[in-house]
Design a protein around this motif. Sequence first.
Motif, PDB file in Angstrom:
ATOM      1  N   MET A   1      38.586  23.508 -18.500  1.00  0.00           N
ATOM      2  CA  MET A   1      37.367  23.834 -19.226  1.00  0.00           C
ATOM      3  C   MET A   1      36.341  24.373 -18.239  1.00  0.00           C
ATOM      4  SD  MET A   1      34.794  21.235 -21.165  1.00  0.00           S
ATOM      5  CE  MET A   1      35.053  21.502 -22.895  1.00  0.00           C
ATOM      6  N   LYS A   2      35.714  25.462 -18.598  1.00  0.00           N
ATOM      7  CA  LYS A   2      34.729  26.089 -17.718  1.00  0.00           C
ATOM      8  C   LYS A   2      33.529  25.180 -17.481  1.00  0.00           C
ATOM      9  CE  LYS A   2      34.013  30.462 -17.703  1.00  0.00           C
ATOM     10  NZ  LYS A   2      33.664  31.837 -17.953  1.00  0.00           N
ATOM     11  N   LEU A   3      33.126  24.426 -18.486  1.00  0.00           N
ATOM     12  CA  LEU A   3      31.970  23.544 -18.323  1.00  0.00           C
ATOM     13  C   LEU A   3      32.205  22.537 -17.202  1.00  0.00           C
ATOM     14  CD1 LEU A   3      29.179  22.677 -19.137  1.00  0.00           C
ATOM     15  CD2 LEU A   3      30.188  21.316 -20.967  1.00  0.00           C
ATOM     16  N   GLU A   4      33.402  22.025 -17.087  1.00  0.00           N
ATOM     17  CA  GLU A   4      33.712  21.096 -15.995  1.00  0.00           C
ATOM     18  C   GLU A   4      33.554  21.783 -14.638  1.00  0.00           C
ATOM     19  OE1 GLU A   4      37.326  18.836 -16.146  1.00  0.00           O
ATOM     20  OE2 GLU A   4      37.044  18.451 -18.281  1.00  0.00           O
ATOM     21  N   ARG A   5      33.976  23.026 -14.536  1.00  0.00           N
ATOM     22  CA  ARG A   5      33.843  23.774 -13.275  1.00  0.00           C
ATOM     23  C   ARG A   5      32.369  24.006 -12.955  1.00  0.00           C
ATOM     24  NH1 ARG A   5      36.248  28.980 -13.897  1.00  0.00           N
ATOM     25  NH2 ARG A   5      35.663  29.301 -11.741  1.00  0.00           N
ATOM     26  N   ILE A   6      31.571  24.320 -13.958  1.00  0.00           N
ATOM     27  CA  ILE A   6      30.135  24.516 -13.757  1.00  0.00           C
ATOM     28  C   ILE A   6      29.506  23.201 -13.305  1.00  0.00           C
ATOM     29  CG2 ILE A   6      27.923  25.028 -14.878  1.00  0.00           C
ATOM     30  CD1 ILE A   6      29.567  26.863 -16.813  1.00  0.00           C
ATOM     31  N   TYR A   7      29.810  22.139 -14.017  1.00  0.00           N
ATOM     32  CA  TYR A   7      29.243  20.837 -13.688  1.00  0.00           C
ATOM     33  C   TYR A   7      29.638  20.413 -12.274  1.00  0.00           C
ATOM     34  CZ  TYR A   7      27.840  15.988 -13.904  1.00  0.00           C
ATOM     35  OH  TYR A   7      27.252  14.792 -13.643  1.00  0.00           O
ATOM     36  N   THR A   8      30.883  20.645 -11.892  1.00  0.00           N
ATOM     37  CA  THR A   8      31.349  20.294 -10.548  1.00  0.00           C
ATOM     38  C   THR A   8      30.546  21.025  -9.481  1.00  0.00           C
ATOM     39  OG1 THR A   8      33.575  19.795 -11.345  1.00  0.00           O
ATOM     40  CG2 THR A   8      33.348  20.298  -9.000  1.00  0.00           C
ATOM     41  N   LYS A   9      30.249  22.298  -9.701  1.00  0.00           N
ATOM     42  CA  LYS A   9      29.443  23.074  -8.740  1.00  0.00           C
ATOM     43  C   LYS A   9      28.036  22.490  -8.633  1.00  0.00           C
ATOM     44  CE  LYS A   9      32.180  26.484  -7.550  1.00  0.00           C
ATOM     45  NZ  LYS A   9      32.555  26.769  -6.187  1.00  0.00           N
ATOM     46  N   VAL A  10      27.431  22.178  -9.764  1.00  0.00           N
ATOM     47  CA  VAL A  10      26.076  21.611  -9.775  1.00  0.00           C
ATOM     48  C   VAL A  10      26.076  20.247  -9.100  1.00  0.00           C
ATOM     49  CG1 VAL A  10      24.207  20.764 -11.262  1.00  0.00           C
ATOM     50  CG2 VAL A  10      25.374  22.919 -11.816  1.00  0.00           C
ATOM     51  N   GLU A  11      27.030  19.414  -9.463  1.00  0.00           N
ATOM     52  CA  GLU A  11      27.135  18.077  -8.895  1.00  0.00           C
ATOM     53  C   GLU A  11      27.370  18.139  -7.379  1.00  0.00           C
ATOM     54  OE1 GLU A  11      30.753  15.748  -9.697  1.00  0.00           O
ATOM     55  OE2 GLU A  11      29.390  14.205 -10.456  1.00  0.00           O
ATOM     56  N   ASP A  12      28.254  19.026  -6.941  1.00  0.00           N
ATOM     57  CA  ASP A  12      28.543  19.168  -5.522  1.00  0.00           C
ATOM     58  C   ASP A  12      27.289  19.576  -4.744  1.00  0.00           C
ATOM     59  OD1 ASP A  12      30.476  19.263  -3.289  1.00  0.00           O
ATOM     60  OD2 ASP A  12      30.007  21.403  -3.305  1.00  0.00           O
ATOM     61  N   GLN A  13      26.544  20.526  -5.287  1.00  0.00           N
ATOM     62  CA  GLN A  13      25.300  20.952  -4.636  1.00  0.00           C
ATOM     63  C   GLN A  13      24.327  19.784  -4.522  1.00  0.00           C
ATOM     64  OE1 GLN A  13      24.007  23.565  -3.100  1.00  0.00           O
ATOM     65  NE2 GLN A  13      21.914  22.830  -3.018  1.00  0.00           N
ATOM     66  N   TYR A  14      24.181  19.044  -5.590  1.00  0.00           N
ATOM     67  CA  TYR A  14      23.210  17.960  -5.614  1.00  0.00           C
ATOM     68  C   TYR A  14      23.579  16.828  -4.656  1.00  0.00           C
ATOM     69  CZ  TYR A  14      19.974  14.453  -7.356  1.00  0.00           C
ATOM     70  OH  TYR A  14      18.997  13.498  -7.445  1.00  0.00           O
ATOM     71  N   PHE A  15      24.827  16.387  -4.709  1.00  0.00           N
ATOM     72  CA  PHE A  15      25.216  15.219  -3.922  1.00  0.00           C
ATOM     73  C   PHE A  15      25.662  15.537  -2.500  1.00  0.00           C
ATOM     74  CE2 PHE A  15      25.706  13.425  -8.241  1.00  0.00           C
ATOM     75  CZ  PHE A  15      24.820  12.375  -8.093  1.00  0.00           C
TER      76      PHE A  15
ATOM     77  N   ILE B   1      27.815  35.066 -14.947  1.00  0.00           N
ATOM     78  CA  ILE B   1      26.666  34.372 -15.530  1.00  0.00           C
ATOM     79  C   ILE B   1      26.007  35.145 -16.662  1.00  0.00           C
ATOM     80  CG2 ILE B   1      26.237  33.041 -13.429  1.00  0.00           C
ATOM     81  CD1 ILE B   1      23.847  34.911 -12.870  1.00  0.00           C
ATOM     82  N   ARG B   2      26.360  36.390 -16.831  1.00  0.00           N
ATOM     83  CA  ARG B   2      25.812  37.185 -17.946  1.00  0.00           C
ATOM     84  C   ARG B   2      26.701  37.119 -19.186  1.00  0.00           C
ATOM     85  NH1 ARG B   2      20.886  38.214 -16.548  1.00  0.00           N
ATOM     86  NH2 ARG B   2      20.542  39.274 -14.586  1.00  0.00           N
ATOM     87  N   SER B   3      27.894  36.547 -19.050  1.00  0.00           N
ATOM     88  CA  SER B   3      28.820  36.527 -20.186  1.00  0.00           C
ATOM     89  C   SER B   3      28.339  35.555 -21.264  1.00  0.00           C
ATOM     90  CB  SER B   3      30.230  36.133 -19.732  1.00  0.00           C
ATOM     91  OG  SER B   3      30.294  34.748 -19.442  1.00  0.00           O
ATOM     92  N   ARG B   4      28.701  35.860 -22.477  1.00  0.00           N
ATOM     93  CA  ARG B   4      28.352  35.001 -23.609  1.00  0.00           C
ATOM     94  C   ARG B   4      28.999  33.622 -23.437  1.00  0.00           C
ATOM     95  NH1 ARG B   4      24.269  34.847 -26.914  1.00  0.00           N
ATOM     96  NH2 ARG B   4      24.075  33.886 -25.104  1.00  0.00           N
ATOM     97  N   GLU B   5      30.256  33.606 -22.971  1.00  0.00           N
ATOM     98  CA  GLU B   5      30.961  32.335 -22.798  1.00  0.00           C
ATOM     99  C   GLU B   5      30.228  31.428 -21.809  1.00  0.00           C
ATOM    100  OE1 GLU B   5      35.284  30.554 -21.414  1.00  0.00           O
ATOM    101  OE2 GLU B   5      34.812  32.646 -20.994  1.00  0.00           O
ATOM    102  N   PHE B   6      29.812  31.973 -20.662  1.00  0.00           N
ATOM    103  CA  PHE B   6      29.094  31.183 -19.663  1.00  0.00           C
ATOM    104  C   PHE B   6      27.784  30.667 -20.250  1.00  0.00           C
ATOM    105  CE2 PHE B   6      25.842  30.766 -16.411  1.00  0.00           C
ATOM    106  CZ  PHE B   6      26.455  29.920 -15.495  1.00  0.00           C
ATOM    107  N   ARG B   7      27.028  31.561 -20.864  1.00  0.00           N
ATOM    108  CA  ARG B   7      25.723  31.181 -21.413  1.00  0.00           C
ATOM    109  C   ARG B   7      25.879  30.115 -22.506  1.00  0.00           C
ATOM    110  NH1 ARG B   7      21.698  33.999 -19.494  1.00  0.00           N
ATOM    111  NH2 ARG B   7      20.333  33.659 -21.267  1.00  0.00           N
ATOM    112  N   ASP B   8      26.899  30.248 -23.339  1.00  0.00           N
ATOM    113  CA  ASP B   8      27.141  29.243 -24.381  1.00  0.00           C
ATOM    114  C   ASP B   8      27.487  27.884 -23.767  1.00  0.00           C
ATOM    115  OD1 ASP B   8      26.637  31.116 -26.362  1.00  0.00           O
ATOM    116  OD2 ASP B   8      28.764  31.411 -26.874  1.00  0.00           O
ATOM    117  N   GLN B   9      28.285  27.894 -22.700  1.00  0.00           N
ATOM    118  CA  GLN B   9      28.666  26.648 -22.032  1.00  0.00           C
ATOM    119  C   GLN B   9      27.451  25.967 -21.411  1.00  0.00           C
ATOM    120  OE1 GLN B   9      31.858  25.158 -21.326  1.00  0.00           O
ATOM    121  NE2 GLN B   9      32.765  26.498 -22.851  1.00  0.00           N
ATOM    122  N   VAL B  10      26.603  26.741 -20.737  1.00  0.00           N
ATOM    123  CA  VAL B  10      25.411  26.171 -20.109  1.00  0.00           C
ATOM    124  C   VAL B  10      24.452  25.669 -21.175  1.00  0.00           C
ATOM    125  CG1 VAL B  10      23.379  26.674 -18.684  1.00  0.00           C
ATOM    126  CG2 VAL B  10      25.634  27.488 -17.975  1.00  0.00           C
TER     127      VAL B  10
END
Length: 80
Positions: free
Chosen positions: A1-15, A34-43
């Motif tokens: 799932m793309k959302l998990e990959r996004i969250y992992t990047k955010v979490e990695d940066q933070y921690f 980041i301009r795709s509809r799929e990315f924007r919908d996930q975020v």
Amino acid sequence: MKLERIYTKVEDQYFNSGDFNGLPVRALAKDFDIRSREFRDQVREAIESDVITARVGGNPHILAFSSMPKDDVLEAFDNG
């Protein structure tokens, strides 16, 4: 799932950054379209469900004490 990959990047940066900074959306551009509809919908879904928080304007690395209401953040995200 793309959302998990996004969250992992955010979490990695933070921690793992050593400074607990947030992650600007533009920093995800090397790994995601980041301009795709799929990315924007996930975020958007992650913001709506409080999986991640978002800030519009100011320093993207700092979560201010007074923040915009989530509906205003989503509106700015949708129009950005």
